[in-house]
Scaffold this active site. Structure first.
Site, PDB file in Angstrom:
ATOM      1  N   GLY A   1       0.836  -1.201   0.000  1.00 47.57           N
ATOM      2  CA  GLY A   1       0.000   0.000   0.000  1.00 47.57           C
ATOM      3  C   GLY A   1       0.868   1.247   0.000  1.00 47.57           C
ATOM      4  O   GLY A   1       2.112   1.165   0.041  1.00 47.57           O
TER       5      GLY A   1
ATOM      6  N   GLY B   1       1.166   5.174  -4.140  1.00 50.99           N
ATOM      7  CA  GLY B   1       0.833   6.323  -4.975  1.00 50.99           C
ATOM      8  C   GLY B   1      -0.249   5.981  -5.985  1.00 50.99           C
ATOM      9  O   GLY B   1      -0.278   6.537  -7.088  1.00 50.99           O
ATOM     10  N   LYS B   2      -1.147   5.079  -5.619  1.00 56.33           N
ATOM     11  CA  LYS B   2      -2.216   4.692  -6.557  1.00 56.33           C
ATOM     12  C   LYS B   2      -3.161   5.855  -6.829  1.00 56.33           C
ATOM     13  O   LYS B   2      -3.719   5.970  -7.913  1.00 56.33           O
ATOM     14  CB  LYS B   2      -3.033   3.516  -5.984  1.00 56.33           C
ATOM     15  CG  LYS B   2      -2.260   2.227  -5.909  1.00 56.33           C
ATOM     16  CD  LYS B   2      -3.097   1.121  -5.320  1.00 56.33           C
ATOM     17  CE  LYS B   2      -3.426   1.340  -3.866  1.00 56.33           C
ATOM     18  NZ  LYS B   2      -2.276   1.339  -2.951  1.00 56.33           N
TER      19      LYS B   2
ATOM     20  N   LYS C   1      -2.429   9.026  -7.088  1.00 53.49           N
ATOM     21  CA  LYS C   1      -1.869   9.880  -8.139  1.00 53.49           C
ATOM     22  C   LYS C   1      -1.981   9.191  -9.503  1.00 53.49           C
ATOM     23  O   LYS C   1      -2.337   9.806 -10.497  1.00 53.49           O
ATOM     24  CB  LYS C   1      -0.402  10.220  -7.845  1.00 53.49           C
ATOM     25  CG  LYS C   1       0.152  11.098  -8.947  1.00 53.49           C
ATOM     26  CD  LYS C   1       1.619  11.414  -8.849  1.00 53.49           C
ATOM     27  CE  LYS C   1       2.038  11.996 -10.204  1.00 53.49           C
ATOM     28  NZ  LYS C   1       3.433  12.359 -10.304  1.00 53.49           N
TER      29      LYS C   1
ATOM     30  N   ASN D   1      -9.481   2.447   5.430  1.00 48.76           N
ATOM     31  CA  ASN D   1      -8.086   2.178   5.792  1.00 48.76           C
ATOM     32  C   ASN D   1      -7.150   2.754   4.724  1.00 48.76           C
ATOM     33  O   ASN D   1      -5.992   3.012   4.976  1.00 48.76           O
ATOM     34  CB  ASN D   1      -7.823   0.665   5.977  1.00 48.76           C
ATOM     35  CG  ASN D   1      -8.371  -0.184   4.844  1.00 48.76           C
ATOM     36  OD1 ASN D   1      -9.071   0.307   3.963  1.00 48.76           O
ATOM     37  ND2 ASN D   1      -8.057  -1.471   4.853  1.00 48.76           N
TER      38      ASN D   1
ATOM     39  N   HIS E   1      -5.681   7.967  -0.187  1.00 38.81           N
ATOM     40  CA  HIS E   1      -5.147   8.297  -1.500  1.00 38.81           C
ATOM     41  C   HIS E   1      -4.967   9.814  -1.612  1.00 38.81           C
ATOM     42  O   HIS E   1      -5.910  10.564  -1.451  1.00 38.81           O
ATOM     43  CB  HIS E   1      -6.080   7.756  -2.596  1.00 38.81           C
ATOM     44  CG  HIS E   1      -6.105   6.251  -2.626  1.00 38.81           C
ATOM     45  ND1 HIS E   1      -6.948   5.521  -3.414  1.00 38.81           N
ATOM     46  CD2 HIS E   1      -5.354   5.338  -1.965  1.00 38.81           C
ATOM     47  CE1 HIS E   1      -6.722   4.221  -3.226  1.00 38.81           C
ATOM     48  NE2 HIS E   1      -5.766   4.103  -2.343  1.00 38.81           N
TER      49      HIS E   1
ATOM     50  N   VAL F   1       7.854  11.676 -10.559  1.00 40.59           N
ATOM     51  CA  VAL F   1       9.033  12.380 -10.030  1.00 40.59           C
ATOM     52  C   VAL F   1       8.630  13.469  -9.035  1.00 40.59           C
ATOM     53  O   VAL F   1       9.396  14.375  -8.744  1.00 40.59           O
ATOM     54  CB  VAL F   1       9.884  12.982 -11.178  1.00 40.59           C
ATOM     55  CG1 VAL F   1      10.601  11.888 -11.935  1.00 40.59           C
ATOM     56  CG2 VAL F   1       9.038  13.832 -12.114  1.00 40.59           C
ATOM     57  N   GLY F   2       7.417  13.369  -8.540  1.00 40.29           N
ATOM     58  CA  GLY F   2       6.940  14.341  -7.551  1.00 40.29           C
ATOM     59  C   GLY F   2       5.457  14.155  -7.350  1.00 40.29           C
ATOM     60  O   GLY F   2       4.801  13.440  -8.100  1.00 40.29           O
TER      61      GLY F   2
HETATM   62  P1  IMP Z   1      -6.525  -3.148   8.265  1.00 42.62           P
HETATM   63  O1  IMP Z   1      -6.744  -3.138   6.799  1.00 42.62           O
HETATM   64  O2  IMP Z   1      -6.834  -1.836   8.948  1.00 42.62           O
HETATM   65  O3  IMP Z   1      -7.202  -4.314   8.945  1.00 42.62           O
HETATM   66  O4  IMP Z   1      -4.955  -3.360   8.530  1.00 42.62           O
HETATM   67  C1  IMP Z   1      -4.298  -4.566   8.174  1.00 42.62           C
HETATM   68  C2  IMP Z   1      -2.890  -4.291   7.670  1.00 42.62           C
HETATM   69  O5  IMP Z   1      -2.967  -3.602   6.438  1.00 42.62           O
HETATM   70  C3  IMP Z   1      -2.053  -3.407   8.589  1.00 42.62           C
HETATM   71  O6  IMP Z   1      -0.698  -3.798   8.454  1.00 42.62           O
HETATM   72  C4  IMP Z   1      -2.234  -2.020   7.986  1.00 42.62           C
HETATM   73  O7  IMP Z   1      -1.166  -1.175   8.313  1.00 42.62           O
HETATM   74  C5  IMP Z   1      -2.268  -2.358   6.511  1.00 42.62           C
HETATM   75  N1  IMP Z   1      -3.002  -1.391   5.684  1.00 42.62           N
HETATM   76  C6  IMP Z   1      -4.334  -1.329   5.513  1.00 42.62           C
HETATM   77  N2  IMP Z   1      -4.656  -0.364   4.644  1.00 42.62           N
HETATM   78  C7  IMP Z   1      -3.509   0.185   4.237  1.00 42.62           C
HETATM   79  C8  IMP Z   1      -3.193   1.210   3.281  1.00 42.62           C
HETATM   80  O8  IMP Z   1      -4.055   1.809   2.635  1.00 42.62           O
HETATM   81  N3  IMP Z   1      -1.875   1.486   3.129  1.00 42.62           N
HETATM   82  C9  IMP Z   1      -0.904   0.821   3.799  1.00 42.62           C
HETATM   83  N4  IMP Z   1      -1.149  -0.153   4.666  1.00 42.62           N
HETATM   84  C10 IMP Z   1      -2.446  -0.472   4.882  1.00 42.62           C
END
Ligand code: IMP
Length: 402
Positions: free
Chosen positions: A12, A15-16, A18, A38, A41, A379-380
């Protein structure tokens, strides 16, 4: 016209947002198929920064219908706050649509997420605490509430009375103080329903109608492949399929309707939450990368050498494939190939040719290692800080990397 899927290739935060924003302009519909709030973006347009958690990045274009598909778990409070924030900033949200079949994250899901993490101590997953896992559990257990339920008092009463009995018992066993009761929650949920009513539809047919009309549909993935519940480092994963196929299932798009999958990867890896991360840097380079704002190839300027992990050594054996088993990953030692770095800032570069030679070598090495062409380079953070390769996705031209 078929669909293009944008998917995260790491943990995760690649940079999806962007990438979706950059590619969305010629399409009419952008749909998210999994995950919930969670995700975060970030899209930078000129000097404006938008942070979206639920609504797909395409919403920033007035001609695009932004769709939250049935595979997403929706916290209605987050969705309402996001709609309000966008409207306040002059973005038209009348075309935002949310699937009636998408499951609802309720306050008790968040309470369960937090209580369970606390009870796990050092073994905690490091979740975002947004109630994602518990909401997907209820979906699988067939005890969840769907967005369409927010529009019907009788259904809300019936379902909440039944489910809360069990939730109270579980929360109690985890030592949580929360003891949710049905009546106030029914009123709150009805309020969300009233506010969201114009946006709740059957999105599967909306997406299918767009494809049938010949419109190009973009599917915006969330999280990343290494957090996928089947293929990631279980149990340190999220609770949905973050791979391209998962995004399609939740968006209501069949495999033969997809003709392009765009993977988004950072020039280096980061990970939030817990779980093994063999290439994590615990030195000043790692700190330097972590403290810089956006996470693309421009961040690597000034680092020498740049190390690319090409395989692992596990228990004395060389392993080429990423080991998804958490305890193997825990013991994995990275095997690196080193590349000379570059010192020049590259934010203003717009063609591959103008990149420092060492940066070009690094890009080519990643391309060879992955076995797929790199077609866009960021690049940014700003929308225009992007290098397009000769071949551009979604134009259906032959692949001519270089
Ligand atoms: P949950 O999705 O909140 O249950 O978290 C489960 C795992 O996925 C944990 O390690 C979170 O840090 C990770 N996680 C969930 N969503 C993201 C995201 O959008 N970006 C990065 N890590 C994420």
């Amino acid at each position: 016209m078929p669909a293009t899927v944008i998917v995260g290739l790491q943990w995760g935060d690649e940079g999806k947002g962007k990438a979706t924003d950059f590619l969305a302009e010629p399409v009419t519909l952008v749909v998210r198929g999994h995950g919930g709030d969670n995700a975060g973006h970030t899209i930078v347009v000129g000097d404006e920064t938008f942070k979206l958690h639920l609504i797909p990045a395409g919403v920033l274009y007035p001609h695009i219908t932004a769709v939250i598909g049935s595979g997403v778990v929706v916290n209605p409070e987050t969705l309402i706050a996001e709609l309000d924030m966008l409207a306040e900033r002059g973005i038209d949200t009348t075309k935002v649509r949310a699937s009636g079949a998408a499951h609802v994250i309720l306050p008790y899901h968040r309470a369960l997420d937090t209580a369970r993490e606390a009870s796990l101590g050092n073994g905690r997953v490091g979740t975002t605490g947004r109630g994602i896992g518990p909401a997907y559990e209820d979906r699988a257990a067939r005890t969840g509430l769907r967005m369409e339920d927010l529009l019907d008092r009788a259904v809300l009463e019936r379902k909440l009375v039944r489910v809360l009995k069990e939730k109270r018992a579980v929360l109690d066993s985890l030592g949580a103080e929360a003891s949710p009761s049905a009546e106030p929650l029914v009123e709150q949920a009805l309020g969300w329903g009233e506010r969201l009513r114009p946006h709740i539809v059957d999105t599967t047919w909306l997406v299918q109608a767009a494809l049938r009309r010949g419109d190009h549909v973009l599917v915006e993935g969330a999280q990343g492949t290494l957090l996928d519940i089947d293929h990631g480092s279980y149990p340190y994963v999220t609770s949905s399929n973050a791979i391209a196929a998962g995004a399609c299932a939740g968006a209501g798009i069949g495999p033969l309707q997809v003709d392009e999958v765009m993977g988004v990867t950072k020039a280096y890896a980061t990970r939030v939450g817990s779980g093994p991360f063999p290439t994590e840097l615990h030195d000043e380079i790692g700190e330097g990368i972590a403290s810089r704002v956006l996470n693309k190839i421009d961040i690597l300027s000034g680092i020498d050498p740049i190390r690319l992990c090409i395989a692992y050594e596990i228990d004395g054996r060389r392993v080429e494939a990423w080991p998804s088993q958490a305890d193997l990953l825990e013991r994995a030692l990275p095997i690196y190939r080193d590349f000379p770095g570059w010192t020049e800032p590259i934010h203003d570069v717009r063609t591959l040719r103008d990149l420092p030679e060492n940066a070009r070598h690094y890009v080519t090495a990643i391309e060879e290692q992955a076995g797929v062409p790199i077609v866009l380079l960021s690049v940014g953070p700003e929308r225009t800080q992007t290098i397009e390769r000769a071949w551009r996705p979604m134009r259906h031209q032959p692949v001519v990397p270089g």
